[in-house]
Write a protein that holds these residues in place. Structure first.
Motif, short mmCIF file in Angstrom:
data_model
loop_
_atom_site.label_atom_id
_atom_site.label_comp_id
_atom_site.label_asym_id
_atom_site.label_seq_id
_atom_site.Cartn_x
_atom_site.Cartn_y
_atom_site.Cartn_z
N GLY A 1 4.65 7.43 -0.21
CA GLY A 1 4.39 7.89 -1.57
C GLY A 1 4.79 9.34 -1.76
O GLY A 1 5.31 10.01 -0.86
N ASP A 2 4.54 9.86 -2.96
CA ASP A 2 4.82 11.27 -3.24
C ASP A 2 3.95 12.17 -2.38
O ASP A 2 4.33 13.31 -2.09
CB ASP A 2 4.58 11.57 -4.72
CG ASP A 2 5.69 11.01 -5.60
OD1 ASP A 2 6.51 10.22 -5.09
OD2 ASP A 2 5.73 11.35 -6.80
N THR A 3 2.80 11.68 -1.96
CA THR A 3 1.92 12.46 -1.09
C THR A 3 2.68 12.90 0.14
O THR A 3 2.62 14.08 0.55
CB THR A 3 0.70 11.62 -0.65
OG1 THR A 3 0.05 11.10 -1.79
CG2 THR A 3 -0.26 12.46 0.17
N GLY A 4 3.41 11.99 0.76
CA GLY A 4 4.14 12.32 1.97
C GLY A 4 5.45 13.02 1.70
O GLY A 4 5.77 14.02 2.34
N SER A 5 6.23 12.53 0.74
CA SER A 5 7.57 13.09 0.53
C SER A 5 7.52 14.53 0.03
O SER A 5 8.30 15.38 0.49
CB SER A 5 8.36 12.21 -0.44
OG SER A 5 7.70 12.08 -1.68
N LEU A 6 6.63 14.84 -0.92
CA LEU A 6 6.53 16.21 -1.39
C LEU A 6 6.02 17.14 -0.29
O LEU A 6 6.48 18.28 -0.16
CB LEU A 6 5.61 16.30 -2.61
CG LEU A 6 6.10 15.62 -3.89
CD1 LEU A 6 5.12 15.88 -5.04
CD2 LEU A 6 7.48 16.10 -4.29
N ALA A 7 5.08 16.64 0.52
CA ALA A 7 4.56 17.45 1.62
C ALA A 7 5.65 17.75 2.65
O ALA A 7 5.78 18.89 3.12
CB ALA A 7 3.39 16.72 2.29
N LEU A 8 6.44 16.75 2.99
CA LEU A 8 7.50 16.94 3.99
C LEU A 8 8.56 17.91 3.49
O LEU A 8 9.00 18.81 4.23
CB LEU A 8 8.15 15.60 4.33
CG LEU A 8 7.25 14.58 5.03
CD1 LEU A 8 7.99 13.26 5.20
CD2 LEU A 8 6.77 15.10 6.37
N GLY A 9 8.99 17.76 2.24
CA GLY A 9 9.98 18.67 1.70
C GLY A 9 9.47 20.10 1.62
O GLY A 9 10.20 21.05 1.93
N GLY A 10 8.22 20.24 1.23
CA GLY A 10 7.63 21.58 1.18
C GLY A 10 7.54 22.22 2.55
O GLY A 10 7.80 23.41 2.72
N PRO B 1 0.82 -1.22 0.00
CA PRO B 1 0.00 0.00 0.00
C PRO B 1 0.85 1.26 0.00
O PRO B 1 1.88 1.33 0.66
CB PRO B 1 -0.80 -0.12 1.29
CG PRO B 1 -0.85 -1.58 1.57
CD PRO B 1 0.46 -2.13 1.09
N THR B 2 0.41 2.26 -0.75
CA THR B 2 1.13 3.53 -0.82
C THR B 2 0.17 4.67 -0.44
O THR B 2 -0.93 4.43 0.03
CB THR B 2 1.72 3.74 -2.23
OG1 THR B 2 2.55 4.90 -2.22
CG2 THR B 2 0.64 3.87 -3.28
N MET B 3 0.59 5.90 -0.61
CA MET B 3 -0.16 7.11 -0.24
C MET B 3 -0.33 7.23 1.27
O MET B 3 -1.26 7.87 1.76
CB MET B 3 -1.53 7.17 -0.93
CG MET B 3 -1.43 7.31 -2.43
SD MET B 3 -2.96 7.82 -3.23
CE MET B 3 -4.04 6.46 -2.84
N GLY B 4 0.59 6.62 2.04
CA GLY B 4 0.52 6.75 3.49
C GLY B 4 0.74 8.17 3.97
O GLY B 4 0.43 8.51 5.11
N GLY B 5 1.28 9.02 3.08
CA GLY B 5 1.45 10.43 3.45
C GLY B 5 0.13 11.10 3.79
O GLY B 5 0.12 12.10 4.53
N VAL B 6 -0.98 10.57 3.28
CA VAL B 6 -2.30 11.11 3.63
C VAL B 6 -2.50 11.06 5.14
O VAL B 6 -3.01 12.01 5.75
CB VAL B 6 -3.42 10.32 2.91
CG1 VAL B 6 -4.79 10.74 3.42
CG2 VAL B 6 -3.32 10.53 1.40
N VAL B 7 -2.10 9.95 5.76
CA VAL B 7 -2.26 9.80 7.20
C VAL B 7 -1.37 10.79 7.94
O VAL B 7 -1.80 11.40 8.94
CB VAL B 7 -1.91 8.36 7.64
CG1 VAL B 7 -2.10 8.20 9.14
CG2 VAL B 7 -2.76 7.34 6.89
#
Length: 370
Positions: A262-271, A50-56
């Protein structure tokens, strides 16, 4: 201080429990990770995780921050509204996360390793970064003391008075940091727990820096060593909430990962990291605190540049590393993933220690310890 601890703890709890729910939900929906075909063969077993864990992570952070503001409202007997700096930080965090979510969703929906096209992704990141920069530098968001969330002066450990930029160039610098670091964390997110664990260390550093800036706030303690930051306490709460959310997520993301951010989490963290650097007047310091992300990104740039240059002049493209990003190079050398991750965490910790040391030394040098 209580609000910082409460926000971080609540975000951790929500993430720890919420990630387990997300794993079940995303597995049932078939939101599994696609693996790059040219990557290490050991990664092929991760296909379908499963991916998109950045949503959590994003939701847990928002709940943690909201809970901290509710606690403050109860303690103060009045409504504690989010500050302008907090809104801007959340804009960068959630906005970059939304761009990543679109990228992830396209991947899982179309069952391919390519999501958004690079140009489309950059357009999305640029919209968020420019909007953030324009608002942060806007006089509309000045507080009663004339402080804006961001400064037109380039900053290292604090503002560099002689290095002021025109507003347009200042927005370009903000764009460079937000897009650069969102992509840097994204590139680093290639092994179980690597980006999440490293990000915990850097967000922890920014929590400490913001607490220190709040304790030495120019409005309450004017001195050569004070910090002219608009809303340091609110920034500390959000940084702590993101760090707490990542710790809860790391429980499930550590090797062998049961879910990817996923990119959901990594892009959010970097931003969010870049936004914190801009809002705390420590832009160039982020290059040290986030040195691991810089090194990983540089490895890709060196690899691509070397290959193109040698191919142009010799007809045969040559590589410096066996594979980039550089953590894959060590995989190809036979290192275990857990070994690479832990050693990279140590490297990140060393960068963070140097950054905090420089920050504190600057305060002492300006007479703060006196």
């Amino acid at each position: 201080m209580l609000a910082i601890l409460f926000g971080g703890g609540l975000a951790l709890l929500v993430s720890l429990l919420g990630t387990r729910v997300a794993i079940n939900l995303f597995t049932r929906l078939g939101y599994g990770q696609e693996i790059r075909e040219d990557g290490p063969t050991t990664h092929h077993t991760k296909r379908g995780t499963p991916t998109m864990g950045g949503v959590v992570v994003i939701i847990a952070t928002l709940i943690g921050y909201l809970g901290a503001k509710v606690l403050d409202s109860i303690r103060l007997g009045d409504v504690a509204l989010p500050s302008a700096s907090a809104w801007l930080l959340l804009l960068a965090f959630v906005g970059m996360g939304l761009v990543g979510f679109l990228d992830d969703f396209i991947k899982v929906f179309k069952q391919r390793n390519l999501g958004l096209r690079s140009k489309a992704k950059m357009i999305g990141q640029t919209v968020i970064a420019v909007t953030f920069g324009a608002l942060a530098l806007s006089p509309w968001l000045e507080d009663e003391n004339g402080r804006r969330p961001a400064s037109e002066k380039v900053s290292f450990l604090r503002e560099i008075d002689w290095l002021a930029l025109p507003t347009v160039l200042a927005v370009v610098l903000v764009w460079f940091f937000l897009t650069g670091f969102s992509n840097a964390v994204n590139i680093t997110d290639g092994l179980d727990g690597l980006a999440a664990g490293a990000s915990v260390l850097v967000f922890g550093a920014y929590t400490l820096l913001n607490i220190f800036q709040n304790q030495n706030f120019c409005q309450s303690d004017p001195s050569p060593a004070c910090y002219n930051v608009r809303d340091p306490l609110d920034l500390a709460i959000i940084a702590a909430a993101i760090g707490g959310a990542l710790i809860g997520f790391l429980w499930w993301n550590a090797s062998p990962a049961q879910i990817f951010m996923g990119d959901t989490g990594s892009l959010a963290l970097g931003g969010a990291l870049a936004a914190l650097a801009v809002l705390t007047r420590t832009e160039l310091l982020l290059v040290i605190l986030g040195g691991l992300f810089v090194l990983v990104t540089m490895s890709v740039m060196v690899q691509v540049t070397c290959f193109k240059v040698t191919k142009r002049f010799t007809g045969v493209g040559r590589r410096v590393f066996r594979m980039t990003p550089i953590h894959h190079h060590f995989e190809m050398l036979g290192w275990e993933q857990v070994t690479i991750v832990i050693r990279f965490w140590i490297i990140c910790g060393l960068f963070v220690a140097v950054g905090i040391g420089l920050f504190y030394a600057d305060w002492v040098a300006l007479g703060g310890a006196g």
